[in-house]
Write a protein that holds these residues in place. Sequence first.
Motif, PDB file in Angstrom:
ATOM      1  N   LEU A 122     -57.707 -55.657   8.875  1.00 51.49           N
ATOM      2  CA  LEU A 122     -56.998 -56.863   8.671  1.00 51.49           C
ATOM      3  C   LEU A 122     -57.130 -56.926   7.089  1.00 51.49           C
ATOM      4  N   ASN A 123     -58.410 -56.465   6.506  1.00 50.57           N
ATOM      5  CA  ASN A 123     -58.619 -56.791   5.239  1.00 50.57           C
ATOM      6  C   ASN A 123     -57.882 -55.699   4.209  1.00 50.57           C
ATOM      7  N   SER A 124     -57.508 -54.854   5.024  1.00 48.52           N
ATOM      8  CA  SER A 124     -56.804 -53.560   4.087  1.00 48.52           C
ATOM      9  C   SER A 124     -55.395 -53.966   3.636  1.00 48.52           C
ATOM     10  N   VAL A 125     -54.930 -55.058   4.004  1.00 45.54           N
ATOM     11  CA  VAL A 125     -53.260 -55.508   3.757  1.00 45.54           C
ATOM     12  C   VAL A 125     -53.536 -56.441   2.439  1.00 45.54           C
ATOM     13  N   GLU A 130     -43.321 -59.865   0.486  1.00 42.15           N
ATOM     14  CA  GLU A 130     -42.916 -60.364   1.686  1.00 42.15           C
ATOM     15  C   GLU A 130     -43.407 -59.459   3.106  1.00 42.15           C
ATOM     16  N   VAL A 131     -42.946 -58.307   2.588  1.00 44.53           N
ATOM     17  CA  VAL A 131     -43.279 -57.269   3.908  1.00 44.53           C
ATOM     18  C   VAL A 131     -44.817 -57.082   4.357  1.00 44.53           C
ATOM     19  N   HIS A 132     -45.688 -57.243   3.133  1.00 41.81           N
ATOM     20  CA  HIS A 132     -47.131 -56.893   3.393  1.00 41.81           C
ATOM     21  C   HIS A 132     -47.795 -58.128   3.879  1.00 41.81           C
ATOM     22  N   VAL A 133     -47.326 -59.242   3.423  1.00 43.44           N
ATOM     23  CA  VAL A 133     -47.751 -60.624   4.043  1.00 43.44           C
ATOM     24  C   VAL A 133     -47.337 -60.836   5.473  1.00 43.44           C
ATOM     25  N   ASN A 135     -46.863 -58.330   7.742  1.00 39.07           N
ATOM     26  CA  ASN A 135     -47.608 -57.453   8.298  1.00 39.07           C
ATOM     27  C   ASN A 135     -49.028 -57.963   8.621  1.00 39.07           C
ATOM     28  N   LYS A 136     -49.578 -58.616   7.498  1.00 36.22           N
ATOM     29  CA  LYS A 136     -51.050 -59.349   7.666  1.00 36.22           C
ATOM     30  C   LYS A 136     -50.965 -60.568   8.532  1.00 36.22           C
ATOM     31  N   ALA A 137     -49.812 -61.242   8.529  1.00 34.02           N
ATOM     32  CA  ALA A 137     -49.635 -62.409   9.528  1.00 34.02           C
ATOM     33  C   ALA A 137     -49.659 -61.883  11.138  1.00 34.02           C
ATOM     34  N   MET A 138     -48.967 -60.775  11.245  1.00 33.23           N
ATOM     35  CA  MET A 138     -48.686 -60.139  12.567  1.00 33.23           C
ATOM     36  C   MET A 138     -50.075 -59.622  12.951  1.00 33.23           C
ATOM     37  N   LEU A 139     -50.727 -58.741  12.154  1.00 34.05           N
ATOM     38  CA  LEU A 139     -52.071 -58.180  12.717  1.00 34.05           C
ATOM     39  C   LEU A 139     -52.871 -59.552  12.928  1.00 34.05           C
ATOM     40  N   GLU A 140     -53.155 -60.375  12.237  1.00 38.95           N
ATOM     41  CA  GLU A 140     -54.058 -61.582  12.222  1.00 38.95           C
ATOM     42  C   GLU A 140     -53.655 -62.170  13.522  1.00 38.95           C
ATOM     43  N   LEU A 141     -52.465 -62.463  13.755  1.00 40.86           N
ATOM     44  CA  LEU A 141     -51.838 -63.098  14.947  1.00 40.86           C
ATOM     45  C   LEU A 141     -52.191 -62.372  16.185  1.00 40.86           C
ATOM     46  N   ASN A 183     -57.457 -70.442  12.623  1.00 43.43           N
ATOM     47  CA  ASN A 183     -57.092 -70.824  11.257  1.00 43.43           C
ATOM     48  C   ASN A 183     -56.644 -69.685  10.238  1.00 43.43           C
ATOM     49  N   LYS A 184     -57.483 -68.437  10.553  1.00 45.14           N
ATOM     50  CA  LYS A 184     -57.052 -67.380   9.733  1.00 45.14           C
ATOM     51  C   LYS A 184     -55.696 -67.108   9.927  1.00 45.14           C
ATOM     52  N   ALA A 185     -55.258 -66.967  11.352  1.00 42.09           N
ATOM     53  CA  ALA A 185     -54.016 -66.446  11.517  1.00 42.09           C
ATOM     54  C   ALA A 185     -52.874 -67.520  11.134  1.00 42.09           C
ATOM     55  N   LYS A 186     -53.247 -68.828  11.091  1.00 38.00           N
ATOM     56  CA  LYS A 186     -52.470 -69.816  10.714  1.00 38.00           C
ATOM     57  C   LYS A 186     -52.243 -69.944   9.192  1.00 38.00           C
ATOM     58  N   ILE A 187     -53.312 -69.683   8.430  1.00 34.35           N
ATOM     59  CA  ILE A 187     -53.004 -69.511   6.964  1.00 34.35           C
ATOM     60  C   ILE A 187     -52.182 -68.345   6.598  1.00 34.35           C
ATOM     61  N   PHE A 188     -52.173 -67.160   7.116  1.00 36.81           N
ATOM     62  CA  PHE A 188     -51.389 -66.080   6.848  1.00 36.81           C
ATOM     63  C   PHE A 188     -50.028 -66.382   7.354  1.00 36.81           C
ATOM     64  N   ILE A 189     -49.623 -66.917   8.472  1.00 34.07           N
ATOM     65  CA  ILE A 189     -48.398 -67.340   8.979  1.00 34.07           C
ATOM     66  C   ILE A 189     -47.795 -68.307   7.929  1.00 34.07           C
TER      67      ILE A 189
END
Length: 294
Positions: A122-125, A130-133, A135-141, A183-189
């Motif tokens: 999760l921390n590798s992104v 837009e694309v990386h963010v 991907n990060k939001a999808m992985l966190e979710l 909250n982590k997933a919420k932040i990145f979404i």
Amino acid sequence: MMDYKKTLNDFIFYIIAEKGLLRNTVLAYKADVLKFINFAEKKRVPLESFEHNDITDFLWEMKTKGLKPRSIFRVMESLRQFYKFLNSEDLTENNPTLYLAAPRIPENLPDVLTFDEVDLLLNSVNDYDEVHVRNKAMLELLYATGLRVSELINLKFSDINLEDCFLRIIGKGSKERLVPFGNKAKIFIDIYLKKRKRCLSVDDHIFISRLGKKLSRIEFWRQLKNIAKNTGINKNITPHTLRHSFATHLLKGGADIRFVQEMLGHVSITTTQIYTHLDKDRIVQQHKKFHPRG
């Protein structure tokens, strides 16, 4: 003698209308029963007169044609449902599937990431385009909810409540469930939605491609493969790996298995129980801690 073609069509209508089975399951049942009907015609024995030995002869023929134990198990279930239908329609009083012994199915335990491996993934992104963010939001979710990848890519704005942090998911068999996220997933979404371009799709999906269309499961799988490759984790990481890790980590943390079952959208708790087999160390520790002679 019954009209097999009509009976098969009626059976398909029955499992769609009464059982609410998914399209792929319906097609599998149809193919299994059609093979069974062809076998009965070749054997010149009407289905209503079939006995236990006739069923085992058919299953043996399927095995000699290379069918694996898991597929044979599915064929048996198809035949059970078929004879249940025949009985309910008074097409026969006979049910030769009642005492069938299930084949031994080898247990294929899923790959699961450790806590540290999840953090690494999760921390590798780290990029903030837009694309990386996205991907990060999808992985966190994915890790926060244990969604199936099909459920993730089909999420619409009407399915998510960002204020209270929960999703409304329509899963397999059109079953609805509410799934919370942290909250982590919420932040990145939130970060992703601020960077996200206007969606060109009329369906208003949350996660979209560079062209503004709904992201495909193949594209997300490809993105995840590239991310995983750069982490150096020596495991076959797929979207389902995060679902498995989600369930295993919840149980390891002491979550009630029925809560995990509900979160995953499993119809049967036996499906969820596979995750209890993955944490043998915890079982040993619990035994030592609570058994009087541990």
